[in-house]
Design an enzyme around this catalytic site. Structure first.
Site, PDB file in Angstrom:
ATOM      1  N   LYS A 266       0.857  -1.193   0.000  1.00  0.00           N
ATOM      2  CA  LYS A 266       0.000   0.000   0.000  1.00  0.00           C
ATOM      3  C   LYS A 266       0.890   1.239   0.000  1.00  0.00           C
ATOM      4  O   LYS A 266       1.738   1.406   0.867  1.00  0.00           O
ATOM      5  CB  LYS A 266      -0.901  -0.004   1.242  1.00  0.00           C
ATOM      6  CG  LYS A 266      -1.624   1.323   1.508  1.00  0.00           C
ATOM      7  CD  LYS A 266      -2.515   1.260   2.763  1.00  0.00           C
ATOM      8  CE  LYS A 266      -3.080   2.638   3.120  1.00  0.00           C
ATOM      9  NZ  LYS A 266      -3.894   2.626   4.352  1.00  0.00           N
ATOM     10  N   ASP A 271      -2.373  10.240   3.806  1.00  0.00           N
ATOM     11  CA  ASP A 271      -3.762   9.858   4.023  1.00  0.00           C
ATOM     12  C   ASP A 271      -4.448  10.877   4.925  1.00  0.00           C
ATOM     13  O   ASP A 271      -4.390  10.794   6.144  1.00  0.00           O
ATOM     14  CB  ASP A 271      -3.824   8.448   4.652  1.00  0.00           C
ATOM     15  CG  ASP A 271      -5.261   7.998   4.893  1.00  0.00           C
ATOM     16  OD1 ASP A 271      -6.187   8.649   4.360  1.00  0.00           O
ATOM     17  OD2 ASP A 271      -5.444   6.985   5.604  1.00  0.00           O
ATOM     18  N   LYS A 278      -9.635  13.035   8.562  1.00  0.00           N
ATOM     19  CA  LYS A 278      -9.105  12.630   9.867  1.00  0.00           C
ATOM     20  C   LYS A 278      -9.019  13.839  10.791  1.00  0.00           C
ATOM     21  O   LYS A 278      -8.895  14.967  10.323  1.00  0.00           O
ATOM     22  CB  LYS A 278      -7.695  12.045   9.680  1.00  0.00           C
ATOM     23  CG  LYS A 278      -7.655  10.664   9.062  1.00  0.00           C
ATOM     24  CD  LYS A 278      -6.243  10.116   9.040  1.00  0.00           C
ATOM     25  CE  LYS A 278      -6.193   8.745   8.404  1.00  0.00           C
ATOM     26  NZ  LYS A 278      -6.907   7.699   9.173  1.00  0.00           N
ATOM     27  N   ASP A 289       1.805   6.382   5.550  1.00  0.00           N
ATOM     28  CA  ASP A 289       0.817   5.443   5.029  1.00  0.00           C
ATOM     29  C   ASP A 289       1.274   4.771   3.726  1.00  0.00           C
ATOM     30  O   ASP A 289       0.540   4.009   3.118  1.00  0.00           O
ATOM     31  CB  ASP A 289      -0.528   6.171   4.844  1.00  0.00           C
ATOM     32  CG  ASP A 289      -1.720   5.260   5.059  1.00  0.00           C
ATOM     33  OD1 ASP A 289      -1.552   4.206   5.697  1.00  0.00           O
ATOM     34  OD2 ASP A 289      -2.810   5.601   4.573  1.00  0.00           O
ATOM     35  N   ASP A 348     -11.989   7.248   4.185  1.00  0.00           N
ATOM     36  CA  ASP A 348     -10.751   6.991   4.929  1.00  0.00           C
ATOM     37  C   ASP A 348     -10.371   5.497   4.903  1.00  0.00           C
ATOM     38  O   ASP A 348      -9.274   5.137   5.306  1.00  0.00           O
ATOM     39  CB  ASP A 348     -10.906   7.489   6.377  1.00  0.00           C
ATOM     40  CG  ASP A 348      -9.576   7.666   7.084  1.00  0.00           C
ATOM     41  OD1 ASP A 348      -8.530   7.583   6.401  1.00  0.00           O
ATOM     42  OD2 ASP A 348      -9.589   7.884   8.309  1.00  0.00           O
ATOM     43  N   GLU A 350      -9.336   3.791   2.510  1.00  0.00           N
ATOM     44  CA  GLU A 350      -8.846   3.870   1.131  1.00  0.00           C
ATOM     45  C   GLU A 350      -7.790   2.810   0.813  1.00  0.00           C
ATOM     46  O   GLU A 350      -7.578   2.472  -0.344  1.00  0.00           O
ATOM     47  CB  GLU A 350      -8.263   5.278   0.868  1.00  0.00           C
ATOM     48  CG  GLU A 350      -6.802   5.500   1.289  1.00  0.00           C
ATOM     49  CD  GLU A 350      -6.544   5.344   2.775  1.00  0.00           C
ATOM     50  OE1 GLU A 350      -7.498   5.465   3.551  1.00  0.00           O
ATOM     51  OE2 GLU A 350      -5.389   5.071   3.162  1.00  0.00           O
ATOM     52  N   ARG A 352      -7.642  -0.433   1.393  1.00  0.00           N
ATOM     53  CA  ARG A 352      -8.204  -1.638   0.770  1.00  0.00           C
ATOM     54  C   ARG A 352      -8.612  -1.368  -0.681  1.00  0.00           C
ATOM     55  O   ARG A 352      -8.618  -2.269  -1.513  1.00  0.00           O
ATOM     56  CB  ARG A 352      -9.366  -2.149   1.623  1.00  0.00           C
ATOM     57  CG  ARG A 352     -10.483  -1.166   1.792  1.00  0.00           C
ATOM     58  CD  ARG A 352     -11.383  -1.496   2.985  1.00  0.00           C
ATOM     59  NE  ARG A 352     -10.805  -1.070   4.255  1.00  0.00           N
ATOM     60  CZ  ARG A 352     -11.389  -1.260   5.435  1.00  0.00           C
ATOM     61  NH1 ARG A 352     -12.555  -1.873   5.518  1.00  0.00           N
ATOM     62  NH2 ARG A 352     -10.799  -0.843   6.544  1.00  0.00           N
TER      63      ARG A 352
HETATM   64  N1  BES Z   1      -3.974   4.494   7.111  1.00  0.00           N
HETATM   65  C1  BES Z   1      -5.111   4.285   7.926  1.00  0.00           C
HETATM   66  C2  BES Z   1      -4.856   3.292   9.053  1.00  0.00           C
HETATM   67  C3  BES Z   1      -3.980   3.767  10.167  1.00  0.00           C
HETATM   68  C4  BES Z   1      -4.466   4.654  11.115  1.00  0.00           C
HETATM   69  C5  BES Z   1      -2.695   3.301  10.284  1.00  0.00           C
HETATM   70  C6  BES Z   1      -3.646   5.065  12.150  1.00  0.00           C
HETATM   71  C7  BES Z   1      -1.891   3.712  11.329  1.00  0.00           C
HETATM   72  C8  BES Z   1      -2.371   4.601  12.262  1.00  0.00           C
HETATM   73  C9  BES Z   1      -6.266   3.758   7.092  1.00  0.00           C
HETATM   74  O1  BES Z   1      -6.326   4.227   5.794  1.00  0.00           O
HETATM   75  C10 BES Z   1      -7.503   4.180   7.774  1.00  0.00           C
HETATM   76  O2  BES Z   1      -7.767   5.342   7.845  1.00  0.00           O
HETATM   77  N2  BES Z   1      -8.281   3.217   8.274  1.00  0.00           N
HETATM   78  C11 BES Z   1      -9.466   3.498   8.976  1.00  0.00           C
HETATM   79  C12 BES Z   1     -10.497   2.487   8.571  1.00  0.00           C
HETATM   80  C13 BES Z   1     -11.884   2.805   9.019  1.00  0.00           C
HETATM   81  C14 BES Z   1     -12.392   4.052   8.329  1.00  0.00           C
HETATM   82  C15 BES Z   1     -12.769   1.629   8.720  1.00  0.00           C
HETATM   83  C16 BES Z   1      -9.168   3.416  10.462  1.00  0.00           C
HETATM   84  O3  BES Z   1      -8.368   2.556  10.886  1.00  0.00           O
HETATM   85  O4  BES Z   1      -9.695   4.236  11.214  1.00  0.00           O
HETATM   86 ZN    ZN Z   2      -4.578   4.808   4.961  1.00  0.00          ZN
HETATM   87 MN    MN Z   3      -7.371   6.076   5.678  1.00  0.00          MN
END
Ligand code: BES
Ligand code: ZN
Ligand code: MN
Length: 495
Positions: A266, A271, A278, A289, A348, A350, A352
């Site tokens: 990825k 992000d 966020k 990210d 968010d 994104e 996947r």
């Molecule tokens: N890149 C983030 C995941 C992440 C968050 C990694 C904090 C390390 C630290 C990912 O793209 C994301 O935002 N995931 C969301 C998914 C949710 C919206 C289902 C998350 O983990 O909040």
């Molecule tokens: Zn992300």
């Molecule tokens: Mn995200």
């Protein structure tokens, strides 16, 4: 850092500093005992005087011992246990490096004969030590006007027995190659997101390939991605001024007829969350990210150094996730490369989306296995913390070999289940699948989403959200993980 391996006796070795160990019972290792008696008890005199207690990570620097070619002896406390844990070994190396960093010496030697780490043979012990030594000198000061003081130490000699020599040499070579892959991954991660964007990552991949005939790099741009139907990747990128890239690195170390191992990373170079923005605090860390993509690049660097006789494909699926008038909205439905439609309920989620198109794309390589690596879910940090990567997959053998590679490389992962029962959390009233599965089991439902696109090959997913970087504080920075795990997996395949 250069490593040398010698089986000559320690007392005649010419070096600026010889590292010897002492435990809490104040026992020296066998090499230390030899030198102590040759020097007329010069070391035991210090032990008796209470200059060091042998506690884990304690150090004592001694000068000009009689009848010894080494200029200094660095006594290193190893605690009270007969065998060191990985964690204790790392602590020791940090302590040694802290002494070396403050000395103006260019070389040192390590009495290795008796230094042993739990569940590790001479090879695996030396591998961990060499990797920690090389990785421990990493600095990222590219953007500082005042640079970190130059580290002078350039050469470390492992002094071991004749029987150990061959294995220790291989271990040093492998450890060094892994540390150099980690350094590359760490540099890319630490790079600010205004510089490290998808086109920058493509450039880095090309640079890496330039120096080696066995790698070819192909970069897919928007036009090609559209033609391929990469609707999910394009949807993530559409709110950003930075164009997306799918970067394909092809390493041919074996005959063409051999099925490749595929690594997919990825590469979200920033992000922001997109329209599902966020919160502000800590958002800068979302430059990390792209840690999955960076670890694939780093593993390729290691792979090239090791020149392994296998075929490996690396795919970096890269975009920037930003809000704008052109950005994807919650509720949008997109068609992925596989033909499956996705309702994007949260922009968010994104990672996947960019991964699913890459996972469809790699079918064409007829892979032996596909491993994707991603900073995918905050939920993974809640579940496993910062030291353990999450692991999911559709093939028990592949999962087992990754768990064991992680253990071997001291870069551990733990399996989370992809039971069928979780799949229905992704049901959408309007599309084939939703991109989020609600608040429960967030890491697993992200894995479930990916599993819909990986039915045609043995597949595993590493969630490195907690392990790819150290968050906040004075140690903030990329870790280089999971380069050690991935490199070990490939080393094991080349066996
Ligand atoms: N890149 C983030 C995941 C992440 C968050 C990694 C904090 C390390 C630290 C990912 O793209 C994301 O935002 N995931 C969301 C998914 C949710 C919206 C289902 C998350 O983990 O909040
Ligand atoms: Zn992300
Ligand atoms: Mn995200």
């Amino acid at each position: 850092m250069d490593f040398l391996v010698k089986s000559s006796s320690v007392e005649t070795l010419k070096t600026s500093a010889l590292v010897l160990t002492v435990n809490e019972q104040l026992q020296l290792d066998s090499q230390g005992q030899l030198i102590d008696s040759l020097s007329g008890g010069a070391i035991s005199a210090h032990l008796k005087a209470g200059d060091i207690q042998g506690k884990l990570g304690q150090t004592l620097l001694l000068h000009s011992l009689p009848n010894l070619s080494a200029q200094r002896v660095l006594l290193l406390g190893i605690g009270k246990d007969a065998e060191l844990s990985d964690r204790a070994a790392r602590k020791l190396i940090t302590a040694v490096l802290n002494v070396f960093k403050n000395l103006s010496i260019k070389d040192a030697a390590l009495g290795f004969t008796d230094l042993r780490i739990k569940d590790r043979d001479a090879y695996a012990s030396a591998r961990l030590i060499a990797e920690c030594l090389a990785d421990g000198l990493y600095v990222f000061d590219q953007f500082k006007s005042e640079k970190a003081p130059a580290v002078l130490i350039k050469k470390i000699t492992f002094v071991c027995s004749k029987e150990q020599q061959k294995k220790v040499s291989a271990a040093c070579e492998h450890g060094k190659a892994i540390a150099s892959g980690m350094a590359f991954t760490r540099d890319l991660g630490n790079m600010p997101p205004n510089i490290c964007h998808p086109r920058y990552l493509a450039e880095q991949a090309k640079q890496l390939a330039k120096a080696n005939k066995k790698v070819n790099v192909e970069v897919l741009e928007e036009k090609e991605l559209k033609a391929l139907g990469a609707g999910a990747l394009l949807a993530v990128a559409q709110g950003s001024d930075q164009p997306p890239r799918m970067i394909i690195m092809n390493y041919q170390g074996a005959d063409k007829s051999q099925q490749p191992y595929v690594l997919v990373g990825k590469g979200i170079t920033f992000d922001s969350g997109g329209i599902s923005l966020k919160p502000g605090p800590g958002m800068d860390e979302m430059k990390y990210d792209m840690g999955g993509a960076a670890s694939v690049l780093g593993t390729f660097k290691t792979l090239l150094k090791l020149d392994l006789p296998i075929n490996v494909i690396g795919v970096l699926t890269c975009a920037e996730n930003m809000p704008s008038g052109g950005a994807t909205r919650p509720g949008d439905i997109v068609t992925t490369m596989s033909g499956l439609t996705v309702e994007i309920l949260n922009t968010d989620a994104e990672g996947r989306l960019v991964l699913c198109d890459a996972l469809t794309y790699v079918k064409r390589f007829n892979p032996q296995s596909v491993i994707n690596v991603a900073t995918l879910t905050g939920a993974c940090i809640v579940a496993l913390g910062s030291n353990t990567s999450g692991l999911m997959g559709n093939n028990p053998e592949l999962v087992a070999s990754l768990l064991s590679a992680g253990k071997q490389a001291s870069d551990v992962a733990w399996e989370l289940p992809l039971f069928d029962d979780y799949q229905e959390q992704l049901d959408s009233p309007f599309a084939d699948i939703a991109n989020i599965g609600g608040p429960k089991a967030g890491s697993i439902t992200a894995g479930c989403f990916l599993s819909r696109f990986t039915k045609d090959y043995p597949w595993a997913h590493l969630d490195i959200a907690g392990t790819a970087w150290i968050s906040g504080g004075k140690d903030k920075g990329a870790t280089g993980r999971p380069v050690p795990l991935l490199s070990q997996y490939l080393l094991d395949r080349a066996q």
